[in-house]
Design a protein around this motif. Structure first.
Motif, PDB file in Angstrom:
ATOM      1  N   ASP A 198      36.797   5.499 -46.090  1.00  0.00           N
ATOM      2  CA  ASP A 198      37.158   4.086 -46.270  1.00  0.00           C
ATOM      3  C   ASP A 198      38.551   3.840 -45.713  1.00  0.00           C
ATOM      4  O   ASP A 198      38.770   2.934 -44.908  1.00  0.00           O
ATOM      5  N   ALA A 199      39.497   4.655 -46.170  1.00  0.00           N
ATOM      6  CA  ALA A 199      40.889   4.481 -45.759  1.00  0.00           C
ATOM      7  C   ALA A 199      41.058   4.692 -44.260  1.00  0.00           C
ATOM      8  O   ALA A 199      41.727   3.908 -43.573  1.00  0.00           O
ATOM      9  N   ALA A 200      40.440   5.750 -43.733  1.00  0.00           N
ATOM     10  CA  ALA A 200      40.587   6.054 -42.306  1.00  0.00           C
ATOM     11  C   ALA A 200      39.932   4.989 -41.435  1.00  0.00           C
ATOM     12  O   ALA A 200      40.508   4.550 -40.433  1.00  0.00           O
TER      13      ALA A 200
ATOM     14  N   TYR B  83      34.127  -5.312 -49.624  1.00  0.00           N
ATOM     15  CA  TYR B  83      34.096  -4.840 -48.236  1.00  0.00           C
ATOM     16  C   TYR B  83      33.336  -3.528 -48.066  1.00  0.00           C
ATOM     17  O   TYR B  83      33.166  -3.045 -46.945  1.00  0.00           O
ATOM     18  N   GLN B  84      32.845  -2.951 -49.159  1.00  0.00           N
ATOM     19  CA  GLN B  84      32.186  -1.650 -49.067  1.00  0.00           C
ATOM     20  C   GLN B  84      30.947  -1.690 -48.180  1.00  0.00           C
ATOM     21  O   GLN B  84      30.612  -0.712 -47.502  1.00  0.00           O
ATOM     22  N   ASP B  85      30.253  -2.848 -48.153  1.00  0.00           N
ATOM     23  CA  ASP B  85      29.044  -2.922 -47.347  1.00  0.00           C
ATOM     24  C   ASP B  85      29.334  -2.860 -45.850  1.00  0.00           C
ATOM     25  O   ASP B  85      28.437  -2.573 -45.051  1.00  0.00           O
TER      26      ASP B  85
ATOM     27  N   MET C  68      38.847   2.134 -53.015  1.00  0.00           N
ATOM     28  CA  MET C  68      38.082   3.043 -52.162  1.00  0.00           C
ATOM     29  C   MET C  68      36.886   3.632 -52.894  1.00  0.00           C
ATOM     30  O   MET C  68      36.798   3.584 -54.117  1.00  0.00           O
ATOM     31  N   GLY C  69      35.982   4.179 -52.108  1.00  0.00           N
ATOM     32  CA  GLY C  69      34.865   4.911 -52.679  1.00  0.00           C
ATOM     33  C   GLY C  69      33.587   4.103 -52.760  1.00  0.00           C
ATOM     34  O   GLY C  69      33.524   2.934 -52.356  1.00  0.00           O
ATOM     35  N   ASP C  70      32.556   4.729 -53.305  1.00  0.00           N
ATOM     36  CA  ASP C  70      31.225   4.139 -53.423  1.00  0.00           C
ATOM     37  C   ASP C  70      31.247   3.109 -54.544  1.00  0.00           C
ATOM     38  O   ASP C  70      30.918   3.405 -55.693  1.00  0.00           O
ATOM     39  N   THR C  71      31.627   1.885 -54.212  1.00  0.00           N
ATOM     40  CA  THR C  71      31.882   0.841 -55.197  1.00  0.00           C
ATOM     41  C   THR C  71      30.688  -0.095 -55.325  1.00  0.00           C
ATOM     42  O   THR C  71      30.153  -0.569 -54.323  1.00  0.00           O
ATOM     43  N   GLU C  72      30.289  -0.372 -56.550  1.00  0.00           N
ATOM     44  CA  GLU C  72      29.198  -1.315 -56.792  1.00  0.00           C
ATOM     45  C   GLU C  72      29.664  -2.740 -56.512  1.00  0.00           C
ATOM     46  O   GLU C  72      30.834  -3.075 -56.704  1.00  0.00           O
TER      47      GLU C  72
ATOM     48  N   GLN D 240      27.100   3.430 -42.518  1.00  0.00           N
ATOM     49  CA  GLN D 240      27.455   4.559 -41.669  1.00  0.00           C
ATOM     50  C   GLN D 240      27.816   5.784 -42.509  1.00  0.00           C
ATOM     51  O   GLN D 240      27.498   6.924 -42.139  1.00  0.00           O
ATOM     52  N   GLN D 241      28.461   5.554 -43.660  1.00  0.00           N
ATOM     53  CA  GLN D 241      28.811   6.667 -44.540  1.00  0.00           C
ATOM     54  C   GLN D 241      27.550   7.357 -45.061  1.00  0.00           C
ATOM     55  O   GLN D 241      27.478   8.594 -45.113  1.00  0.00           O
ATOM     56  N   GLU D 242      26.560   6.577 -45.441  1.00  0.00           N
ATOM     57  CA  GLU D 242      25.292   7.142 -45.912  1.00  0.00           C
ATOM     58  C   GLU D 242      24.605   7.936 -44.800  1.00  0.00           C
ATOM     59  O   GLU D 242      24.022   8.999 -45.038  1.00  0.00           O
TER      60      GLU D 242
END
Length: 277
Positions: free
Chosen positions: A81-83, A47-49, A13-17, A54-56
């Motif tokens: 991310d989790a939700a 999968y962060q992209d 989770m989180g802002d991952t590079e 939307q998070q930004e």
């Protein structure tokens, strides 16, 4: 056609590079050596992209009205991310669906690169990625899947039960490594807690956790099926003096698994054994 194994990673989770895997990649490659590494198909999943835009946007709307922006960014990215990945699982193009679509596409790429052979697969997942890939396997194992990509009509003309379809469903998954796994957070409210079924006869699931990592949990106590399938391995996550002094003994240990010496040694040793079989 000389590829013997696929090594897949998936982040947490989180802002991952996008290059989250580089330290792990370098150490595994060095541990195997050039000759054996040449036999590995390495596939990092990202999968962060799917979520980040939307998070930004949401963070931008709030930025001028709140303090502790760095902490809020960490919490917003991590918990949303989790939700988001657990929301609207039955809806096409939801984050859950799109993440599974990404995993399926990666499995297709591996299958093609291997010469359309079902080579052994090793998956290394961190944090939320453990839940993501476990859900993918769980859904793939359901004949009557009710959520995710396996519950919906696909127009790729891949026949059910074909070699490609079976490979997509992780039927050649030999080893599953979970690092700082937070699956318990997602299943704790369920009356019946069941693990995935072993995809292969010699399947092994190794779960590394640090008791100081509040986001990483042992899995065997969850239920009889987890107790039978998983081997929990407690470690003091971290690499190097700095990590040991400042991160390994507290919740910051959650970010230290990828380059932990015991983790690297365990994974590389087992990959060597699979290649040489």
């Amino acid at each position: 056609m000389d590829k013997k194994i696929a090594l897949i990673t998936i982040h947490g989770m989180g802002d991952t590079e996008r290059d989250y895997y580089t330290g792990f990649y370098d150490q595994i490659k060095n541990a195997l050596g050039e000759e054996l590494w040449h036999k590995v198909i390495f596939k990092p999943l990202y999968y962060q992209d799917i979520l980040q835009g939307q998070q930004e946007l949401v963070l931008g709307r709030m930025r001028d009205q709140v303090d502790w922006i760095k902490l809020r960014r960490f919490l917003l990215y991590g918990f949303s991310d989790a939700a988001s990945l657990e929301y609207k699982k039955r809806v096409k193009n939801s984050p859950y669906y799109l993440t599974q679509k990404m995993i399926m596409a990666a499995m297709d790429e591996i299958f093609d690169e291997s010469g359309t052979r079902p080579i052994p697969v090793v998956v290394v997942a961190n944090s939320l990625g453990c839940q993501v890939i476990s859900s993918y396997i769980w859904d793939a194992q359901r004949i009557d899947a009710s959520v995710g990509i396996w519950s919906m009509q696909r127009d790729d003309e891949v026949a059910e039960g074909s070699p490609r379809d079976r490979f997509r469903r992780m039927i050649s998954l030999k080893q599953f490594y979970t690092l700082g796994c937070n699956i318990p957070i997602f299943v704790a409210g369920h009356k019946n807690i069941e693990a995935i079924k072993a995809p292969t006869e010699d399947f092994k699931w190794y779960n590394f956790y640090d008791k100081d990592d509040v986001l990483g949990w042992p899995l065997q106590p969850l239920s009889p099926s987890y107790e039978e399938l998983v081997e929990d391995i407690q470690i003091n996550a971290g690499r190097g003096l700095f990590s040991k002094l400042f991160k390994s003994w507290n919740p910051l240990s959650h970010g230290q698994y990828w380059q932990d010496k015991k983790v690297i040694s365990h994974i590389s040793s087992n990959i060597k054994q699979i290649i040489k079989q």
